[in-house]
Design a protein around this motif. Structure first.
Motif, short mmCIF file in Angstrom:
data_model
loop_
_atom_site.label_atom_id
_atom_site.label_comp_id
_atom_site.label_asym_id
_atom_site.label_seq_id
_atom_site.Cartn_x
_atom_site.Cartn_y
_atom_site.Cartn_z
N LEU A 1 0.20 48.27 12.03
CA LEU A 1 1.50 47.62 12.07
C LEU A 1 2.80 48.64 11.82
N ILE A 2 2.52 49.37 10.87
CA ILE A 2 3.63 50.30 10.75
C ILE A 2 3.81 51.17 12.01
N GLU A 3 3.03 51.75 12.68
CA GLU A 3 3.05 52.37 14.00
C GLU A 3 4.05 51.43 14.96
N SER A 4 3.53 50.43 15.05
CA SER A 4 4.33 49.55 15.93
C SER A 4 5.65 49.17 15.50
N MET A 5 5.72 49.02 14.09
CA MET A 5 7.07 48.76 13.32
C MET A 5 8.15 49.73 13.89
N LYS A 6 7.62 51.12 13.64
CA LYS A 6 8.61 52.27 13.76
C LYS A 6 9.00 52.41 15.39
N LYS A 7 7.95 52.25 16.03
CA LYS A 7 8.22 52.16 17.72
C LYS A 7 9.21 51.52 18.25
N GLY A 8 9.12 50.34 17.74
CA GLY A 8 10.09 49.21 18.27
C GLY A 8 11.56 48.74 17.45
N SER A 9 11.50 49.44 16.30
CA SER A 9 12.40 49.06 15.09
C SER A 9 12.40 47.69 14.83
N TYR A 10 11.18 47.23 14.68
CA TYR A 10 11.05 45.64 14.41
C TYR A 10 11.15 45.40 13.29
N ASP A 11 12.00 44.24 12.80
CA ASP A 11 11.88 43.46 11.34
C ASP A 11 10.67 43.18 10.85
N VAL A 12 9.78 42.50 11.75
CA VAL A 12 8.44 42.01 11.63
C VAL A 12 7.28 42.29 12.59
N VAL A 13 6.24 42.96 12.17
CA VAL A 13 5.11 42.92 13.11
C VAL A 13 4.02 42.40 12.31
N SER A 14 3.39 41.46 13.23
CA SER A 14 2.26 40.86 12.86
C SER A 14 1.01 41.10 13.76
N CYS A 15 -0.24 40.49 12.95
CA CYS A 15 -1.60 40.66 13.92
C CYS A 15 -2.00 39.41 13.84
N GLN A 16 -3.44 39.22 14.52
CA GLN A 16 -4.23 38.10 14.50
C GLN A 16 -4.94 38.22 13.11
N LEU A 17 -5.62 37.01 13.05
CA LEU A 17 -6.52 36.95 12.02
C LEU A 17 -7.92 36.33 12.43
N ILE A 18 -8.84 36.65 11.48
CA ILE A 18 -10.14 36.12 11.66
C ILE A 18 -10.21 35.04 10.61
N ARG A 19 -10.81 33.77 10.98
CA ARG A 19 -10.77 32.76 10.04
C ARG A 19 -12.43 32.94 9.59
N ASP A 20 -12.75 33.05 8.50
CA ASP A 20 -14.28 32.87 8.11
C ASP A 20 -14.57 32.38 6.94
N ASN A 21 -15.43 31.20 7.21
CA ASN A 21 -15.91 30.37 6.19
C ASN A 21 -17.00 30.77 5.38
N GLY A 22 -17.48 31.86 5.57
CA GLY A 22 -18.75 32.41 4.83
C GLY A 22 -20.19 32.33 5.57
N ASP A 23 -20.33 31.61 6.86
CA ASP A 23 -21.21 31.28 7.20
C ASP A 23 -21.89 32.35 8.48
N GLY A 24 -20.90 33.32 8.72
CA GLY A 24 -21.13 34.46 9.59
C GLY A 24 -20.18 33.79 10.87
N ALA A 25 -19.82 32.86 11.08
CA ALA A 25 -18.95 32.32 12.35
C ALA A 25 -17.62 32.55 11.92
N GLU A 26 -17.05 33.41 12.90
CA GLU A 26 -15.57 33.92 12.82
C GLU A 26 -14.74 33.31 13.99
N LYS A 27 -13.58 33.07 13.70
CA LYS A 27 -12.81 32.72 14.72
C LYS A 27 -11.50 33.16 14.81
N VAL A 28 -11.11 33.81 15.91
CA VAL A 28 -9.83 34.72 15.82
C VAL A 28 -8.48 33.65 15.92
N HIS A 29 -7.75 33.91 15.23
CA HIS A 29 -6.60 32.74 15.32
C HIS A 29 -5.18 33.43 15.46
N THR A 30 -4.41 33.05 16.09
CA THR A 30 -2.87 33.51 16.29
C THR A 30 -1.83 32.72 15.32
#
Length: 180
Positions: free
Chosen positions: A83-112
């Protein structure tokens, strides 16, 4: 968090004990003793809820970039470096990423997430403090309000199409249980 590839010496970690009733306080004291140059913890007897705890952390923050990690979640080792590398490259105020939702059963779902997913972002200090952006306190879904303000004031934003944040789905959390 301490295993981030940017190195612990480049981070200021602020841990908030928000009126825990288990052995969290002892664990936080141990972390602060072990990494006293980079970790501080603050403890409150009154439960400030997420918004209040985040505001306390912000009041102690001195870094150029600010991120949030909830206590039951975890992050990829290169999250903040990416995130910092991207922040500095583009002079951004905010850089975010995707997340993985995990309910502990091993099934993961990528969420933006949109702006409400504040834990996936890295924010410039100036964006937060120049606009006096604070969290509402003693209420649920404080991140929706805060995220809307960030979205309003941020001029340059970027989203990384990589899942770097692991969001644990706790069926008893304030996000999952209504009317708290």
């Amino acid at each position: 968090i301490i295993n981030q590839t940017i190195g612990l010496s480049h981070m200021e970690i602020i841990l908030i004990n928000d009126a825990s009733t288990d052995n969290t306080l002892e664990k936080l004291k141990q972390w602060e003793q072990k990494y006293s140059d980079n970790i501080i913890f603050i403890s409150y007897d009154e439960n400030l809820r997420q918004g209040g705890a985040r505001n306390v952390g912000l009041s102690y923050a001195t870094g150029d970039f600010i991120g949030f990690v909830d206590s039951d979640d975890w992050i990829e080792p290169d999250m903040y470096e990416t995130l910092i590398e991207s922040m500095k490259k583009g002079s951004y105020d905010v850089v975010s990423c995707q997340l993985i939702r995990d309910n502990g059963d091993g099934a993961e779902k990528v969420h933006t997430p949109e702006w409400g997913g504040i834990v996936t972002g890295l924010y410039t200090r100036e964006l937060i403090f120049d606009h006096d952006i604070v969290f509402p306190e003693h209420m649920s879904y404080e991140d929706n309000f805060w995220g809307a303000l960030i979205g309003h004031y941020a001029k340059n934003t970027c989203r990384i199409e990589r899942a770097l944040y692991h969001y644990y789905i706790n069926s008893q959390s304030t996000v999952m249980v209504r009317n708290q």
